[in-house]
Each structure stands twice: as C-alpha cells, then as structure tokens.
Design an enzyme around this catalytic site. Sequence first.
Site, PDB file in Angstrom:
ATOM      1  CG  HIS A 114      13.170 -17.053   7.710  1.00 38.41           C
ATOM      2  ND1 HIS A 114      13.535 -17.941   8.157  1.00 38.41           N
ATOM      3  CD2 HIS A 114      12.173 -16.504   8.098  1.00 38.41           C
ATOM      4  CE1 HIS A 114      12.097 -18.348   9.205  1.00 38.41           C
ATOM      5  NE2 HIS A 114      10.815 -17.459   8.589  1.00 38.41           N
ATOM      6  CB  ILE A 164       8.372  -2.989   1.232  1.00 38.22           C
ATOM      7  CG1 ILE A 164       8.420  -1.726   0.006  1.00 38.22           C
ATOM      8  CG2 ILE A 164       7.806  -4.354   0.638  1.00 38.22           C
ATOM      9  CD1 ILE A 164       9.335  -2.368  -1.144  1.00 38.22           C
ATOM     10  CE  LYS A 179       6.515   2.159  -6.762  1.00 37.96           C
ATOM     11  NZ  LYS A 179       6.940   2.276  -7.934  1.00 37.96           N
ATOM     12  NE  ARG A 182      -7.088  10.494  -3.651  1.00 34.67           N
ATOM     13  CZ  ARG A 182      -7.868  10.612  -2.753  1.00 34.67           C
ATOM     14  NH1 ARG A 182      -7.409  11.895  -1.672  1.00 34.67           N
ATOM     15  NH2 ARG A 182      -9.159  10.279  -2.907  1.00 34.67           N
TER      16      ARG A 182
END
Length: 197
Positions: A114, A164, A179, A182
């Site tokens: 949105h 994200i 993130k 490895r």
Amino acid sequence: MSALDKIVVGELYDANFDPDIVELRKQAKIKLHEFNNLSPAEDIKKEQLIRGLLGSCGENLVVESPFYCDYGKNIHIGDNVAINHNLVILDGAEVHIGNDVFIAPNVGLYTAGHPIDTLRREKGLEYAMPITIENNVWIGAGVSIIPGVTVGRGSVLAAGSVVIRDIPAMVVAGGNPCKIIREITAEDKNTTNFSKK
C-alpha cells in the site's frame, strides 16, 4: 479485459471497491473455504480443488490446509512442491514457485503493498509486484516475503526471516531484514546437524 488485467505491475489499483476484483477474490475464497474444510481423507477432491484454483501447477503437489490466497490464478507452481499449513499468498501480481520447493508452516508471500501516504491508502489503493521462488528452495517456518522479491535456486531461508530484497542462489539467509549468512557448499552434503549448521 479480465479483473486481474486491471492490476498492472507496480501501478496503483482499487483492491477493495472495484467490483470485478472483489468478485474474483470472492470466488477464490469460496473455493478455499471448501478446500480448507475437506477431510484429509478426501485427497482426490482436495487436489481437484487446488488445481482448479491455481493458474498452473505441476506434478506431485502437496498443499496442507489451511491455505489462503487472494485470487489463485496468479499462482504458478512447478513439480514436487510441498506446502505446509497456513501458507498465505497475496497474489495481486504473479507468484512463481519452481520445482522441488519446500515451504514450512506459517509462511507469507505478499505481492501486494500500500502507499505510504494516507490520502491514497484511505481510498483502498494498493500495488502489486511479482515474487519468484526458484527451484530447490527451502523456506523455513514463519518467513515473510514482500513484493518484488526473487529467491535464487537452491537457497534456504531461515525460520522467521523477513525477506525485503532478492536472495541469490545457493545461500543460507536469515533474519529481519533477511541477510546472507553463508554460501551452501559441498560440505553441507555431509552434515548431520541440520538445525545449527
């Protein structure tokens, strides 16, 4: 023009009050209600319902109920895919799930978002960006994937991750925001400590 054709990738559309879009979502919810309330013994009926709902799907698909989506027709799934309980797919844009993918419980794939400003948001406007899950991906429990993300071939997303941005192939990734932890290596073929490695 179909209702889903009104949803142009990256452009705002009216998800709450456009009658064609609302009706399309309603029809999907009717099928999902039936699917989610069938006995596990009715596996043939469950497969027929899920195949009738999705845009396309391959062989050897397992979808544990409950399963939720907005439209169904924008979801495309490959072969040998196992989906555990409580998967939510908001499929305003297309969602492509490759072959040999494992999806743990309580995962969300959200193509819809949105506007940040209240003036457009209060009108019920939203946008949608596609999500791609490539072959051989394992998505851990409670993972959320936001609009526009691609998860690369062979990667593993740790439980509870909020994804994200794109994740490259052959990595273990986790966290909020997700993130890279490895790379996945040949050594992983010999490990017996799956939860800690």
